[in-house]
Design a protein around this motif. Structure first.
Motif, PDB file in Angstrom:
ATOM      1  N   ILE A 128       4.042   0.682   2.391  1.00  9.57           N
ATOM      2  CA  ILE A 128       5.249   0.988   1.627  1.00  9.57           C
ATOM      3  C   ILE A 128       6.260  -0.166   1.728  1.00  9.57           C
ATOM      4  O   ILE A 128       7.061  -0.372   0.820  1.00  9.57           O
ATOM      5  N   GLY A 164       5.723   4.715   8.295  1.00 11.00           N
ATOM      6  CA  GLY A 164       4.574   4.978   9.150  1.00 11.00           C
ATOM      7  C   GLY A 164       3.406   4.079   8.815  1.00 11.00           C
ATOM      8  O   GLY A 164       3.531   3.133   8.042  1.00 11.00           O
ATOM      9  N   TYR A 182       9.243   8.187   0.609  1.00 11.82           N
ATOM     10  CA  TYR A 182       9.714   9.369   1.334  1.00 11.82           C
ATOM     11  C   TYR A 182      10.635   8.949   2.474  1.00 11.82           C
ATOM     12  O   TYR A 182      10.639   7.773   2.874  1.00 11.82           O
TER      13      TYR A 182
HETATM   14  P1  ADP Z   1      -1.672   1.028  -1.789  1.00 10.94           P
HETATM   15  O1  ADP Z   1      -3.044   0.671  -1.280  1.00 10.94           O
HETATM   16  O2  ADP Z   1      -1.684   2.143  -2.799  1.00 10.94           O
HETATM   17  O3  ADP Z   1      -0.872  -0.135  -2.227  1.00 10.94           O
HETATM   18  P2  ADP Z   1      -0.791   1.515   0.934  1.00 10.94           P
HETATM   19  O4  ADP Z   1      -1.783   2.432   1.525  1.00 10.94           O
HETATM   20  O5  ADP Z   1      -0.827   0.093   1.301  1.00 10.94           O
HETATM   21  O6  ADP Z   1      -0.833   1.710  -0.635  1.00 10.94           O
HETATM   22  O7  ADP Z   1       0.693   2.045   1.237  1.00 10.94           O
HETATM   23  C1  ADP Z   1       1.102   3.356   0.932  1.00 10.94           C
HETATM   24  C2  ADP Z   1       1.082   4.183   2.195  1.00 10.94           C
HETATM   25  O8  ADP Z   1       2.262   3.954   2.959  1.00 10.94           O
HETATM   26  C3  ADP Z   1       1.100   5.668   1.913  1.00 10.94           C
HETATM   27  O9  ADP Z   1      -0.190   6.191   1.720  1.00 10.94           O
HETATM   28  C4  ADP Z   1       1.791   6.253   3.153  1.00 10.94           C
HETATM   29  O10 ADP Z   1       0.844   6.860   4.031  1.00 10.94           O
HETATM   30  C5  ADP Z   1       2.412   5.053   3.871  1.00 10.94           C
HETATM   31  N1  ADP Z   1       3.820   5.273   4.221  1.00 10.94           N
HETATM   32  C6  ADP Z   1       4.366   5.014   5.420  1.00 10.94           C
HETATM   33  N2  ADP Z   1       5.674   5.340   5.455  1.00 10.94           N
HETATM   34  C7  ADP Z   1       5.993   5.824   4.226  1.00 10.94           C
HETATM   35  C8  ADP Z   1       7.211   6.324   3.632  1.00 10.94           C
HETATM   36  N3  ADP Z   1       8.388   6.379   4.290  1.00 10.94           N
HETATM   37  N4  ADP Z   1       7.160   6.731   2.331  1.00 10.94           N
HETATM   38  C9  ADP Z   1       5.995   6.649   1.636  1.00 10.94           C
HETATM   39  N5  ADP Z   1       4.830   6.195   2.146  1.00 10.94           N
HETATM   40  C10 ADP Z   1       4.808   5.776   3.434  1.00 10.94           C
END
Ligand code: ADP
Length: 262
Positions: free
Chosen positions: A219, A209, A180
């Motif tokens: 992300i 974030g 996003y």
């Molecule tokens: P996973 O455990 O699925 O690998 P993470 O929780 O480590 O995922 O990372 C994904 C998270 O990154 C999302 O849940 C979201 O809250 C956060 N995030 C921060 N900035 C963004 C962004 N610009 N676009 C998408 N996600 C974002």
């Protein structure tokens, strides 16, 4: 674009984050694994090949050894992953058993990718397993992964594995629909970016974030993973693993995500 990427890909690496695999109580969600196995089995019938990179050992360990929840000591955390890895693989095994598909566990560290003989062995094992219709399930070997040799997050591990196996497509499942312009968890008006051709350019136009409870990569590591595989001709998709029958929905174009085009 995503339906075409999936249709054209024969060799696909799927990576699951802990947030995707665990339910609200922090337990590995067997219903989710079953649903994925059902769709993956259908994919395999059409001639596609699959490798999985699965996080979730620590989460699975915590729900097994709940009295260790407050232990911060590194050795306890590694021990927790060792316990949880068994639970995790048990869950994957039960999910695929129903479809007559065997799974295989591969645990790797950063060091393994820096050694040409180990790399060759890993590659040969991956090819052999997949040729025999077995699904390799890769995770970081937390027992030996002290800081110096740690890959650190499974997005990077998934990217390295995709390159090693010469995959056509890398799919990173998270708990959000894709990339996003700002963190969708903090900003309800965040807009999904459906297609990325220039990662560096897109990085300048988005804000990143905080991540959530279980995730370690966030992300940023997903963007880095896409950047790492693209020179090898491997496109990447970030999608929400929590969406109903997500694999079919992505393939049909009824579910959006972010496609990074190689
Ligand atoms: P996973 O455990 O699925 O690998 P993470 O929780 O480590 O995922 O990372 C994904 C998270 O990154 C999302 O849940 C979201 O809250 C956060 N995030 C921060 N900035 C963004 C962004 N610009 N676009 C998408 N996600 C974002």
């Amino acid at each position: 674009m995503i339906p075409k990427l999936i249709a054209d890909a024969r060799k696909i690496v799927f990576k699951f984050g802990s947030n995707t695999l665990a339910d609200k109580d922090g337990r590995i969600n067997p219903v989710f694994l079953e649903e994925f196995a059902d769709q993956a089995a259908a994919f395999i019938k059409t001639g596609k090949q699959i490798v999985i990179v699965s996080s979730g050992a620590q989460v699975a360990g915590l729900s097994t050894m709940d009295k260790w929840a407050r232990k911060r000591d590194l050795h306890y955390r590694q021990a927790l992953c060792a316990v949880g890895q068994v639970e995790l693989m048990g869950a994957w095994k039960r999910a695929f058993e129903k479809y007559g598909i065997h799974i295989a566990q591969i645990l790797l560290t950063g060091d393994d990718f820096n050694d040409s003989i180990r790399t060759l062995n890993m590659r040969n094992t991956l090819f052999t397993l997949v040729d025999e219709g077995i699904i390799p399930i890769i995770n970081e070997n937390d027992t030996v992964s002290v800081e110096e040799i740690k890959i650190g997050d499974n997005d990077t591990l998934a990217a390295q594995s995709a390159i090693l196996w010469s995959a056509d497509l890398l799919v990173l499942f998270s708990d959000i629909d894709g990339l996003y312009n700002k963190n969708p968890k903090e900003h309800p008006d965040a807009e999904l970016i459906c297609e990325v051709r220039d990662i560096e350019a897109v990085k300048k136009n988005i804000t990143i974030g905080n991540t959530n409870s279980f995730g370690t990569g966030g992300i940023v590591t997903k963007l880095e993973a896409a950047k790492r595989v693209i020179p090898y001709g491997i496109s990447t998709i970030i999608a929400n693993g929590g969406r109903p029958r997500v694999l079919e929905a992505l393939a049909a174009g009824t579910q959006s995500g972010t496609a990074f085009l190689a």
